[in-house]
Every structure is written in structure tokens, then in C-alpha cells.
Design a protein around this motif. Structure first.
Motif, mmCIF file in Angstrom:
data_model
loop_
_atom_site.group_PDB
_atom_site.id
_atom_site.type_symbol
_atom_site.label_atom_id
_atom_site.label_comp_id
_atom_site.label_asym_id
_atom_site.label_seq_id
_atom_site.Cartn_x
_atom_site.Cartn_y
_atom_site.Cartn_z
ATOM 1 N N ASN A 96 9.698 6.791 15.309
ATOM 2 C CA ASN A 96 11.047 6.280 15.157
ATOM 3 C C ASN A 96 11.201 5.283 16.302
ATOM 4 O O ASN A 96 11.729 5.617 17.351
ATOM 5 C CB ASN A 96 12.087 7.391 15.243
ATOM 6 C CG ASN A 96 13.476 6.833 15.006
ATOM 7 O OD1 ASN A 96 13.667 5.620 15.085
ATOM 8 N ND2 ASN A 96 14.426 7.691 14.721
ATOM 9 N N GLN A 97 10.682 4.079 16.086
ATOM 10 C CA GLN A 97 10.630 3.091 17.167
ATOM 11 C C GLN A 97 11.990 2.834 17.781
ATOM 12 O O GLN A 97 12.107 2.538 18.956
ATOM 13 C CB GLN A 97 10.038 1.777 16.664
ATOM 14 C CG GLN A 97 8.532 1.795 16.573
ATOM 15 C CD GLN A 97 7.861 1.791 17.922
ATOM 16 O OE1 GLN A 97 8.462 1.389 18.919
ATOM 17 N NE2 GLN A 97 6.647 2.265 17.990
ATOM 18 N N ARG A 98 13.036 2.975 16.975
ATOM 19 C CA ARG A 98 14.374 2.692 17.529
ATOM 20 C C ARG A 98 14.703 3.704 18.617
ATOM 21 O O ARG A 98 15.308 3.391 19.624
ATOM 22 C CB ARG A 98 15.414 2.745 16.424
ATOM 23 C CG ARG A 98 15.275 1.613 15.436
ATOM 24 C CD ARG A 98 16.127 1.869 14.212
ATOM 25 N NE ARG A 98 15.830 0.893 13.172
ATOM 26 C CZ ARG A 98 14.808 1.010 12.353
ATOM 27 N NH1 ARG A 98 13.990 2.026 12.444
ATOM 28 N NH2 ARG A 98 14.575 0.088 11.439
ATOM 29 N N GLY A 142 6.444 -2.143 20.911
ATOM 30 C CA GLY A 142 6.944 -1.581 19.664
ATOM 31 C C GLY A 142 6.524 -2.446 18.494
ATOM 32 O O GLY A 142 6.062 -3.579 18.666
ATOM 33 N N GLY A 143 6.681 -1.906 17.294
ATOM 34 C CA GLY A 143 6.356 -2.699 16.116
ATOM 35 C C GLY A 143 4.903 -3.109 16.072
ATOM 36 O O GLY A 143 4.045 -2.523 16.715
ATOM 37 N N SER A 144 4.635 -4.104 15.295
ATOM 38 C CA SER A 144 3.262 -4.591 15.104
ATOM 39 C C SER A 144 3.325 -6.097 15.144
ATOM 40 O O SER A 144 3.454 -6.756 14.118
ATOM 41 C CB SER A 144 2.705 -4.111 13.769
ATOM 42 O OG SER A 144 2.746 -2.715 13.730
ATOM 43 N N PRO A 173 4.294 -2.326 8.382
ATOM 44 C CA PRO A 173 4.297 -2.010 6.955
ATOM 45 C C PRO A 173 4.251 -0.505 6.722
ATOM 46 O O PRO A 173 4.175 -0.039 5.600
ATOM 47 C CB PRO A 173 2.979 -2.654 6.488
ATOM 48 C CG PRO A 173 2.071 -2.558 7.682
ATOM 49 C CD PRO A 173 2.957 -2.613 8.904
ATOM 50 N N ASN A 174 4.317 0.250 7.779
ATOM 51 C CA ASN A 174 3.945 1.656 7.746
ATOM 52 C C ASN A 174 5.085 2.579 8.117
ATOM 53 O O ASN A 174 6.101 2.140 8.621
ATOM 54 C CB ASN A 174 2.861 1.834 8.804
ATOM 55 C CG ASN A 174 1.715 2.604 8.252
ATOM 56 O OD1 ASN A 174 1.022 2.087 7.401
ATOM 57 N ND2 ASN A 174 1.557 3.811 8.692
ATOM 58 N N ASP A 175 4.865 3.857 7.905
ATOM 59 C CA ASP A 175 5.789 4.853 8.424
ATOM 60 C C ASP A 175 4.979 6.013 8.970
ATOM 61 O O ASP A 175 4.793 7.020 8.290
ATOM 62 C CB ASP A 175 6.755 5.316 7.328
ATOM 63 C CG ASP A 175 8.051 4.539 7.377
ATOM 64 O OD1 ASP A 175 8.612 4.404 8.478
ATOM 65 O OD2 ASP A 175 8.482 4.034 6.327
ATOM 66 N N CYS A 176 4.509 5.884 10.161
ATOM 67 C CA CYS A 176 3.747 6.965 10.789
ATOM 68 C C CYS A 176 4.673 8.171 10.927
ATOM 69 O O CYS A 176 5.850 8.006 11.236
ATOM 70 C CB CYS A 176 3.248 6.536 12.160
ATOM 71 S SG CYS A 176 2.220 5.077 12.081
ATOM 72 N N VAL A 177 4.118 9.369 10.725
ATOM 73 C CA VAL A 177 4.982 10.556 10.686
ATOM 74 C C VAL A 177 5.768 10.770 11.974
ATOM 75 O O VAL A 177 6.848 11.342 11.957
ATOM 76 C CB VAL A 177 4.175 11.844 10.375
ATOM 77 C CG1 VAL A 177 3.639 11.830 8.959
ATOM 78 C CG2 VAL A 177 3.071 12.079 11.386
HETATM 79 S S1 SF4 Z 1 5.775 0.809 14.451
HETATM 80 FE FE1 SF4 Z 1 3.743 1.614 14.940
HETATM 81 S S2 SF4 Z 1 4.036 3.793 15.143
HETATM 82 FE FE2 SF4 Z 1 5.834 3.011 14.071
HETATM 83 S S3 SF4 Z 1 5.415 3.244 11.889
HETATM 84 FE FE3 SF4 Z 1 4.713 1.221 12.514
HETATM 85 S S4 SF4 Z 1 2.552 1.473 13.053
HETATM 86 FE FE4 SF4 Z 1 3.498 3.475 13.008
#
Ligand code: SF4
Length: 335
Positions: free
Chosen positions: A25-27, A61-63, A18-22
Motif C-alpha cells: 500500500n504505497q500510499r 515508491g512506484g515503478s 501495473p501490479n498489486d503486490c499482496v
Molecule cells: S508499487 Fe511496487 S510493491 Fe507496490 S504493487 Fe507496485 S510493484 Fe508491488
């Protein structure tokens, strides 16, 4: 075919997050472009069947626990036939600390998940806030407790050099993580990835990059702390990939052999400590280290030996492998 157990990774980039950690960029990190589905799990396991006898399936990756329950069930169900035939012997998932409940853990366990990795990243609430994590250190403490109470294996992930962090706060975070007694840790010095909010902050001069040398300075004492606490370090630094090396890592602590650099610094510090505690009478020394640590003690381009020679006014210094436990350095004086 090898009898070794291999990890079969299935990347679920941004899935359920649900987030966008600064920094995220998991991809880019995973090299994968779209969220995995059950067919990807089957494909990955079928590929692995030709290469290994047993596999640990890892959803990275992901949650994972933040995705709809039906999706979790579908992904985990795809592995059931492989578990039944004994090919998949264990399953691990990674997730956010604020996406863990006793019920979610029970669901994972019903599918045979044994290890839960939590992205703690920092135990400093201000660092977490500046990094856009969207959870607090307390979330990590509570979720780690739930994972352990469920009897699952707990792995905590820590990042160094995030916005607002410095060497001392990263060390304190590592101490707080160690206090949770995880079964393993992964340490990821911050890398600036193309297209992230962190890249924009960095380019605007609002974030100072955590360089490879900063990461080595910070992570050597952190590695020492975890090893002394008996906590295995499962990974130190991002896995090198073609994408990262090909220009997606635009700054920060990206180095294909970061772990080696950190362990090499750790050995340098161990030798320094020994020599300071008991200054040698001879100017000719031999350092005895575990067989597998000779190159770490020597350092790239013999940099550790050159440093010790200079600092302690030595004429000659060499490294010899011995049947020692890890992280041991003994000094032998050549009289
Ligand atoms: S996948 Fe993990 S690191 Fe990436 S925005 Fe979400 S919580 Fe943050």
C-alpha cells in the motif's frame, strides 16, 4: 545551513505500477496520497534549498521506469535547473525488475540519473508468485546486469517474511542478491499494512505474520552476509512514519528501531561465536567493540550481556569501546 548532502525524496506512490503486490500500500508507506508531478519535484527541491547545500533527488515508491516516457521526462526535467545550478548533485529512482531495458536506462542517464534501485524482494520464484509480484528472480538477475552494464549504481531491495518464505529461503535470497554484487541493499522485513491483500490473508489465518522477533532472527545473519561481502546496507526496516506508527501497520515486523535490534543481535552472535571458539578461563570478561557499537553490543535493557552471562556461566561481563573496525568483537579476560 549544513554543508551535508541530503536526500530529497519525492514519492510516486503506485505510479506506473501495473501490479498489486499482496503487501503493498504505497500510499501508506510513503504517507503520500497522490502521484507526484513536476510541481512536487520543484516544491521538494525549493524546500530543501533552505536546509542543505547539496541534494540527491530520490524518486521512491512506484515503478519509475514503468510510467509513460513523457511523465518520466517531465519529472526528471523539473530537476534540470537545480542540477545546472549544482544544487542537485545526483538522482536515484526505484523500479521493478521487469520494467528495465537498456533504452529505459539510457533515458534515465540522459537526465543524470546515477542510481537505480530494483525491488527484487525475493529470489525465490514461489515466494514472488505467492506475493503477487508478477516478476521472477531471473528478471532481477537480468535487470541487475543491465543496470551494471550501463555503468549505473545498483541498489537491490530485499524483503523477508513474505508469504511462502522462511528463514532459510530468505537467507538463500540474500545470498543470491549478494551474488549480483550490488552497490548497496535495503532490507525490509514484511509489515502487514491496513487494507492490503496480505492483511486479508493474515486475518483469514492463511499467512503467519513475520514478527519483530522473526525479523531480528532472520535479518541478523543476512546483515552479516552483506557486511562480510562488503555490500553496504542502506536501510534495514521501513522508515518509521506517523501513519505507520499511528495504526496503519497492523501486524508484522514494524518497529521504529528495527535496524538497531538487528545489529544488536548481530553483535550478540559475534560474541557467542568468539566465546564458543575459545571458551574463556575466567568468569569475568570485558567485550571490546567499536566505539559506536557499545550500545548495540550491550543490547536493550542489557539483554545481550544477560544472555551471554547466562549461557557462558559468567560472573561479570562489561563492554568497552575501542578503535576497532565495524562488526569486530574481541574478548578480554579479567584474571
Ligand atoms: S508499487 Fe511496487 S510493491 Fe507496490 S504493487 Fe507496485 S510493484 Fe508491488
Amino acid at each position: 545551513m549544513t554543508a551535508k548532502k541530503s536526500i530529497v525524496p519525492v514519492f510516486v506512490p503506485h505510479l506506473g505500477c501495473p501490479n498489486d503486490c499482496v503487501f503493498c500500500n504505497q500510499r501508506t508507506i510513503s504517507g503520500s496520497l497522490c502521484p507526484a508531478g513536476p510541481e512536487d519535484v520543484i516544491r521538494a527541491l525549493e524546500d530543501a534549498k533552505g536546509k542543505t547545500e547539496r541534494a540527491e533527488l530520490a524518486f521512491y515508491g512506484g515503478s519509475f521506469t514503468a510510467v509513460p516516457e513523457e511523465t518520466q521526462r517531465a519529472l526528471l526535467s523539473a530537476a534540470l535547473p537545480y542540477r545546472a545550478m549544482g544544487f542537485v548533485t545526483s538522482i536515484r529512482i526505484s523500479t521493478r525488475p521487469d520494467a528495465v531495458t537498456a533504452e529505459k536506462l539510457a533515458l534515465l542517464q540522459s537526465f543524470g540519473v546515477e542510481t537505480v534501485e530494483l525491488g527484487a524482494q525475493s529470489m525465490d520464484d514461489e515466494v514472488l508468485r505467492l506475493s503477487g509480484r508478477g516478476h521472477t528472480a531471473l528478471d532481477t538477475v537480468l535487470s541487475a546486469g543491465l543496470v551494471k552494464a550501463a555503468g549505473l549504481c545498483l541498489v537491490l531491495q530485499l524483503m523477508t517474511g513474505l508469504p511462502g518464505a522462511d528463514r532459510d529461503s530468505d537467507l538463500r535470497s540474500a545470498e543470491a542478491v549478494a551474488a549480483l554484487a550490488p552497490d548497496g541493499v535495503r532490507v525490509y522485513p514484511t509489515v502487514i499494512l491496513r487494507g492490503t491483500a496480505l492483511e486479508a490473508l493474515w486475518r483469514a489465518g492463511k499467512y503467519r505474520a513475520h514478527t519483530v522477533s522473526d525479523a531480528v532472527e532472520t535479518c541478523a545473519p543476512i546483515a552479516d552476509l552483506f557486511l562480510k561481502a562488503g555490500i553496504p546496507i542502506l536501510r534495514l526496516g521501513l522508515n518509521p512514519t506517523e501513519t505507520l506508527s499511528g495504526g496503519e501497520a497492523v501486524g508484522g515486523a514494524y518497529h521504529p528501531a528495527l535496524g538497531e535490534l538487528v545489529y544488536s543481535r548481530l553483535y550478540l552472535e559475534l560474541a557467542r561465536k568468539k566465546l564458543r571458539a575459545k571458551p574463556p578461563r575466567s568468569r569475568r570478561l570485558r567485550l571490546l567493540v567499536p566505539e559506536r557499537a557499545v550500545s548495540r553490543m550491550t543490547g536493550r535493557g542489557r539483554c545481550n550481556l544477560l544472555a551471554l552471562r547466562w549461557e557462558f556461566g559468567l560472573e561479570e561481563i562489561s563492554v568497552v569501546g575501542a578503535a576497532f573496525p565495524p562488526e569486530t568483537v574481541e574478548i578480554s579476560e579479567i584474571l
